[in-house]
Design an enzyme around this catalytic site. Structure first.
Site, PDB file in Angstrom:
ATOM      1  N   GLY A  10      -3.518 -19.265  -2.985  1.00 29.68           N
ATOM      2  CA  GLY A  10      -2.391 -18.523  -2.413  1.00 29.68           C
ATOM      3  C   GLY A  10      -2.850 -17.643  -1.260  1.00 29.68           C
ATOM      4  N   SER A  34       2.114 -24.147  -7.110  1.00 31.26           N
ATOM      5  CA  SER A  34       3.563 -23.904  -7.077  1.00 31.26           C
ATOM      6  C   SER A  34       3.956 -23.169  -5.802  1.00 31.26           C
ATOM      7  CB  SER A  34       4.009 -23.111  -8.319  1.00 31.26           C
ATOM      8  OG  SER A  34       3.274 -21.905  -8.433  1.00 31.26           O
ATOM      9  N   SER A 124       1.207  -3.669  -7.396  1.00 32.55           N
ATOM     10  CA  SER A 124       1.980  -3.485  -6.166  1.00 32.55           C
ATOM     11  C   SER A 124       2.467  -2.049  -6.050  1.00 32.55           C
ATOM     12  CB  SER A 124       3.186  -4.435  -6.243  1.00 32.55           C
ATOM     13  OG  SER A 124       4.150  -4.095  -5.286  1.00 32.55           O
ATOM     14  N   TYR A 149      10.718  -8.730 -10.761  1.00 30.48           N
ATOM     15  CA  TYR A 149       9.361  -8.922 -10.245  1.00 30.48           C
ATOM     16  C   TYR A 149       8.549  -7.636 -10.394  1.00 30.48           C
ATOM     17  CZ  TYR A 149       5.531  -8.849  -6.993  1.00 30.48           C
ATOM     18  OH  TYR A 149       4.268  -8.679  -6.453  1.00 30.48           O
ATOM     19  N   LYS A 153       5.057  -6.372 -12.797  1.00 28.23           N
ATOM     20  CA  LYS A 153       3.823  -5.717 -12.327  1.00 28.23           C
ATOM     21  C   LYS A 153       3.547  -4.479 -13.176  1.00 28.23           C
ATOM     22  CE  LYS A 153       2.736  -8.707  -9.573  1.00 28.23           C
ATOM     23  NZ  LYS A 153       1.521  -9.480  -9.757  1.00 28.23           N
ATOM     24  N   ASN A 198       9.935 -11.681   3.500  1.00 33.67           N
ATOM     25  CA  ASN A 198       9.146 -10.562   4.007  1.00 33.67           C
ATOM     26  C   ASN A 198       9.214 -10.487   5.529  1.00 33.67           C
ATOM     27  OD1 ASN A 198       7.106 -11.443   1.345  1.00 33.67           O
ATOM     28  ND2 ASN A 198       8.049  -9.440   1.486  1.00 33.67           N
ATOM     29  N   ARG A 295      19.336  -3.681   3.368  1.00 33.82           N
ATOM     30  CA  ARG A 295      19.175  -4.668   2.295  1.00 33.82           C
ATOM     31  C   ARG A 295      19.193  -3.933   0.952  1.00 33.82           C
ATOM     32  NH1 ARG A 295      13.735  -8.298   2.447  1.00 33.82           N
ATOM     33  NH2 ARG A 295      12.788  -6.301   1.915  1.00 33.82           N
TER      34      ARG A 295
HETATM   35  P1  NAD Z   1       1.061 -16.421  -3.333  1.00 33.08           P
HETATM   36  O1  NAD Z   1       2.316 -16.962  -3.888  1.00 33.08           O
HETATM   37  O2  NAD Z   1       0.657 -16.832  -1.964  1.00 33.08           O
HETATM   38  O3  NAD Z   1      -0.166 -16.755  -4.321  1.00 33.08           O
HETATM   39  C1  NAD Z   1      -0.008 -16.890  -5.712  1.00 33.08           C
HETATM   40  C2  NAD Z   1      -0.677 -18.199  -6.116  1.00 33.08           C
HETATM   41  O4  NAD Z   1      -0.574 -18.340  -7.538  1.00 33.08           O
HETATM   42  C3  NAD Z   1      -0.005 -19.426  -5.515  1.00 33.08           C
HETATM   43  O5  NAD Z   1      -0.995 -20.233  -4.914  1.00 33.08           O
HETATM   44  C4  NAD Z   1       0.654 -20.153  -6.706  1.00 33.08           C
HETATM   45  O6  NAD Z   1       0.633 -21.544  -6.535  1.00 33.08           O
HETATM   46  C5  NAD Z   1      -0.208 -19.665  -7.858  1.00 33.08           C
HETATM   47  N1  NAD Z   1       0.473 -19.580  -9.158  1.00 33.08           N
HETATM   48  C6  NAD Z   1       1.646 -18.967  -9.465  1.00 33.08           C
HETATM   49  N2  NAD Z   1       1.924 -19.094 -10.779  1.00 33.08           N
HETATM   50  C7  NAD Z   1       0.898 -19.795 -11.329  1.00 33.08           C
HETATM   51  C8  NAD Z   1       0.595 -20.250 -12.644  1.00 33.08           C
HETATM   52  N3  NAD Z   1       1.419 -20.030 -13.681  1.00 33.08           N
HETATM   53  N4  NAD Z   1      -0.543 -20.951 -12.836  1.00 33.08           N
HETATM   54  C9  NAD Z   1      -1.394 -21.204 -11.821  1.00 33.08           C
HETATM   55  N5  NAD Z   1      -1.159 -20.799 -10.545  1.00 33.08           N
HETATM   56  C10 NAD Z   1      -0.032 -20.108 -10.307  1.00 33.08           C
HETATM   57  O7  NAD Z   1       1.144 -14.833  -3.450  1.00 33.08           O
HETATM   58  P2  NAD Z   1       0.249 -13.707  -2.785  1.00 33.08           P
HETATM   59  O8  NAD Z   1       1.044 -13.060  -1.718  1.00 33.08           O
HETATM   60  O9  NAD Z   1      -1.101 -14.227  -2.475  1.00 33.08           O
HETATM   61  O10 NAD Z   1       0.170 -12.670  -3.981  1.00 33.08           O
HETATM   62  C11 NAD Z   1      -0.905 -12.685  -4.892  1.00 33.08           C
HETATM   63  C12 NAD Z   1      -0.662 -11.631  -5.955  1.00 33.08           C
HETATM   64  O11 NAD Z   1      -0.502 -10.361  -5.340  1.00 33.08           O
HETATM   65  C13 NAD Z   1       0.615 -11.849  -6.772  1.00 33.08           C
HETATM   66  O12 NAD Z   1       0.349 -11.465  -8.100  1.00 33.08           O
HETATM   67  C14 NAD Z   1       1.610 -10.907  -6.133  1.00 33.08           C
HETATM   68  O13 NAD Z   1       2.588 -10.505  -7.039  1.00 33.08           O
HETATM   69  C15 NAD Z   1       0.700  -9.751  -5.759  1.00 33.08           C
HETATM   70  N6  NAD Z   1       1.218  -8.941  -4.649  1.00 33.08           N
HETATM   71  C16 NAD Z   1       1.573  -9.549  -3.475  1.00 33.08           C
HETATM   72  C17 NAD Z   1       2.071  -8.780  -2.430  1.00 33.08           C
HETATM   73  C18 NAD Z   1       2.524  -9.433  -1.156  1.00 33.08           C
HETATM   74  O14 NAD Z   1       3.294  -8.805  -0.414  1.00 33.08           O
HETATM   75  N7  NAD Z   1       2.079 -10.627  -0.822  1.00 33.08           N
HETATM   76  C19 NAD Z   1       2.187  -7.390  -2.579  1.00 33.08           C
HETATM   77  C20 NAD Z   1       1.798  -6.807  -3.790  1.00 33.08           C
HETATM   78  C21 NAD Z   1       1.309  -7.595  -4.824  1.00 33.08           C
HETATM   79  C1  WQD Z   2       9.514  -4.682   4.890  1.00 33.19           C
HETATM   80  C2  WQD Z   2      10.585  -3.983   5.723  1.00 33.19           C
HETATM   81  C3  WQD Z   2      12.840  -4.571   5.120  1.00 33.19           C
HETATM   82  C4  WQD Z   2      12.697  -8.734   6.323  1.00 33.19           C
HETATM   83  C5  WQD Z   2       8.524  -6.408  -0.742  1.00 33.19           C
HETATM   84  C6  WQD Z   2       8.565  -6.310  -2.243  1.00 33.19           C
HETATM   85  C7  WQD Z   2       7.392  -5.583  -2.768  1.00 33.19           C
HETATM   86  C8  WQD Z   2       6.075  -6.102  -2.194  1.00 33.19           C
HETATM   87  C9  WQD Z   2       6.142  -6.444  -0.757  1.00 33.19           C
HETATM   88  C10 WQD Z   2       4.893  -7.402  -3.826  1.00 33.19           C
HETATM   89  C11 WQD Z   2      11.767  -3.502   4.880  1.00 33.19           C
HETATM   90  C12 WQD Z   2      12.523  -5.017   6.526  1.00 33.19           C
HETATM   91  C13 WQD Z   2      12.346  -7.421   6.077  1.00 33.19           C
HETATM   92  C14 WQD Z   2      13.655  -9.026   7.325  1.00 33.19           C
HETATM   93  C15 WQD Z   2      13.834  -6.671   7.780  1.00 33.19           C
HETATM   94  N1  WQD Z   2       5.589  -7.278  -2.792  1.00 33.19           N
HETATM   95  N2  WQD Z   2      12.905  -6.415   6.803  1.00 33.19           N
HETATM   96  N3  WQD Z   2      14.181  -7.968   8.017  1.00 33.19           N
HETATM   97  O1  WQD Z   2      10.508  -4.555   1.157  1.00 33.19           O
HETATM   98  O2  WQD Z   2       8.275  -3.409   1.474  1.00 33.19           O
HETATM   99  O3  WQD Z   2       8.481  -5.112  -0.222  1.00 33.19           O
HETATM  100  O4  WQD Z   2       7.337  -7.112  -0.418  1.00 33.19           O
HETATM  101  O5  WQD Z   2       4.609  -6.721  -4.705  1.00 33.19           O
HETATM  102  O6  WQD Z   2       7.436  -5.664  -4.145  1.00 33.19           O
HETATM  103  O7  WQD Z   2       9.751  -5.638  -2.622  1.00 33.19           O
HETATM  104  O8  WQD Z   2       8.518  -5.773   2.187  1.00 33.19           O
HETATM  105  O9  WQD Z   2       8.309  -7.419   4.017  1.00 33.19           O
HETATM  106  O10 WQD Z   2      10.307  -7.544   2.473  1.00 33.19           O
HETATM  107  O11 WQD Z   2      10.150  -5.668   4.087  1.00 33.19           O
HETATM  108  O12 WQD Z   2      14.355  -5.755   8.433  1.00 33.19           O
HETATM  109  O13 WQD Z   2      14.022 -10.164   7.564  1.00 33.19           O
HETATM  110  O14 WQD Z   2      11.117  -4.927   6.658  1.00 33.19           O
HETATM  111  O15 WQD Z   2      14.144  -4.102   5.027  1.00 33.19           O
HETATM  112  O16 WQD Z   2      12.192  -2.287   5.414  1.00 33.19           O
HETATM  113  P1  WQD Z   2       9.032  -4.643   1.162  1.00 33.19           P
HETATM  114  P2  WQD Z   2       9.319  -6.706   3.183  1.00 33.19           P
END
Ligand code: NAD
Ligand code: WQD
Length: 340
Positions: A10, A34, A124, A149, A153, A198, A295
């Site tokens: 991922g 996935s 997160s 979601y 966490k 995002n 949003r």
């Molecule tokens: P991502 O979706 O790119 O990566 C997650 C990976 O896990 C994917 O490759 C998916 O195929 C795999 N996966 C999901 N469910 C699975 C399962 N049951 N078995 C095996 N593989 C599985 O997401 P990411 O952005 O790299 O996020 C990684 C972690 O960080 C996640 O736990 C996410 O919740 C957390 N996180 C992400 C963000 C963000 O903004 N990207 C922010 C805070 C926390």
């Molecule tokens: C950032 C800002 C939007 C899209 C989410 C999850 C959070 C975390 C990260 C994992 C906000 C604005 C966005 C668009 C916009 N993930 N925006 N137009 O909201 O901080 O958090 O992702 O844990 O749990 O809730 O991130 O990238 O969605 O948005 O104006 O098309 O951009 O309103 O202010 P966010 P985001």
């Protein structure tokens, strides 16, 4: 000795695998694809010169996970695997609870059985909700997130704390702010599957002409320019924090429970409009946008106090916003070249 990286193909996982390999760790990946694609594995090999062991299966399949632990001497795990779309989690709550929590529990069962320690969890900043005081440090009170979601966490953190306390294990809860950008090679990045939720992936696709216009969700927030503020952290910096957190866990030989918690951000807040302008400037491209209603569920402002991570892990995010956004565009160009 190997480190199990779940979700290692991922977005954040693949960057962390690269940093782990660069730091001499042996890596075993479990990912069910996935939300990722197999070519990422080849690209990790191109970047590092090493191909990690890869098992394509769903972590909910307990018997397959047991086989991985039987086949390798696992010395720690970074658990990235989870479903992460906030909107979708509201529509499919049971699926989100099952995927995000059963996967974690299956890993913990193996850890418990085999006396393994050193587990890092992808948490997160969503666990803080709209905090009253900025910047957000680790003592900021948690608020039960509104989204399913987010709840997975917070529950995941609780499960890990109970696990560490009951069995005397070491865990690190890493609370990411908003990860952005891609590897400087342009070969790994965030895969845009479907319409991005995002901000940065949407900006990237708008600049590329895949989306017509970016909708900016609200310009009536009590911030300097009226748009919401977040802490955008470069994904390679974030990946390096995992290596630092892992090394800290592994170096603790006290045999006692250790529960580390770190906020991983830059310490700087940027508004939506600032991100759009920075992207345009970094890449000399235009990002057409329109202002829309807020949003639902969005908070006004969140940025980290990363002082604890700097003090205890010797880690700090150093990449400027524009530089991160430049790598985002390189990644889009790479995806274009793959599709042509
Ligand atoms: P991502 O979706 O790119 O990566 C997650 C990976 O896990 C994917 O490759 C998916 O195929 C795999 N996966 C999901 N469910 C699975 C399962 N049951 N078995 C095996 N593989 C599985 O997401 P990411 O952005 O790299 O996020 C990684 C972690 O960080 C996640 O736990 C996410 O919740 C957390 N996180 C992400 C963000 C963000 O903004 N990207 C922010 C805070 C926390
Ligand atoms: C950032 C800002 C939007 C899209 C989410 C999850 C959070 C975390 C990260 C994992 C906000 C604005 C966005 C668009 C916009 N993930 N925006 N137009 O909201 O901080 O958090 O992702 O844990 O749990 O809730 O991130 O990238 O969605 O948005 O104006 O098309 O951009 O309103 O202010 P966010 P985001």
């Amino acid at each position: 000795m190997a480190i199990l990286v779940t979700g290692g193909l991922g977005y954040i996982g693949s960057h962390t695998v690269v940093e782990l390999i660069n730091n001499g760790f042996e890596v075993v990946i479990v990912d069910d694809l996935s939300n990722s694609e197999r070519f990422i594995l080849n690209n990790i090999e191109e970047i590092t010169g090493k191909k990690p062991v890869f098992y394509p299966f769903d972590l909910r399949r307990k018997e397959l996970l047991t086989q991985v632990f039987d086949a390798h001497r696992i010395d720690g795990c970074i658990n990235f695997a989870a479903s992460k779309a906030v909107g979708e989690s509201q529509l499919k709550p049971v699926d989100y609870y099952e995927n995000n929590l059963f996967s974690l529990i299956n890993i913990l069962q193996e850890f418990k059985k085999r006396e393994i320690s050193n587990l890092i969890f992808s948490s997160s900043c969503t666990v803080y909700g709209q905090a009253d005081v900025m910047p957000i440090d680790e003592n900021t009170p948690l608020k039960m997130p509104e989204s399913v979601y987010g709840k997975t966490k917070q529950m995941g953190e609780e499960i890990l704390i109970d696990f560490a306390k009951a069995y005397g294990r070491k865990v690190s809860l890493l609370r990411y702010f908003n990860p952005i950008g891609a590897h400087p090679s342009g070969k790994i990045g965030e895969l845009p599957i479907g319409i991005p939720n995002n901000l940065v992936p949407y900006v990237m696709q708008t600049a590329a002409g895949i989306r017509e216009k970016l909708s900016i969700w609200g310009d009536d927030y009590p911030t300097e320019d009226g748009t919401a503020v977040r802490d955008y952290i470069y994904v390679v910096d974030l990946a390096k924090a995992h290596v630092a957190a892992l090394k800290k866990l592994m170096s603790d030989q006290s045999g006692e429970t250790l529960i580390d918690t770190y906020n991983l951000g830059t310490g700087r807040g940027s508004s939506v409009l600032e991100v759009v302008k920075a992207f345009e400037k970094a890449n000399a491209v235009e990002v057409p946008y329109q202002i829309c209603e807020r949003r639902e569920g969005d908070i006004t402002i969140a940025y980290a106090d990363p002082a604890k991570a700097e003090k205890e892990l010797g880690w700090k995010s150093e990449t400027p916003l524009e530089e991160s956004l430049r790598t985002t565009w390189e990644w889009q160009k790479y995806l274009n070249s793959r599709n042509s």
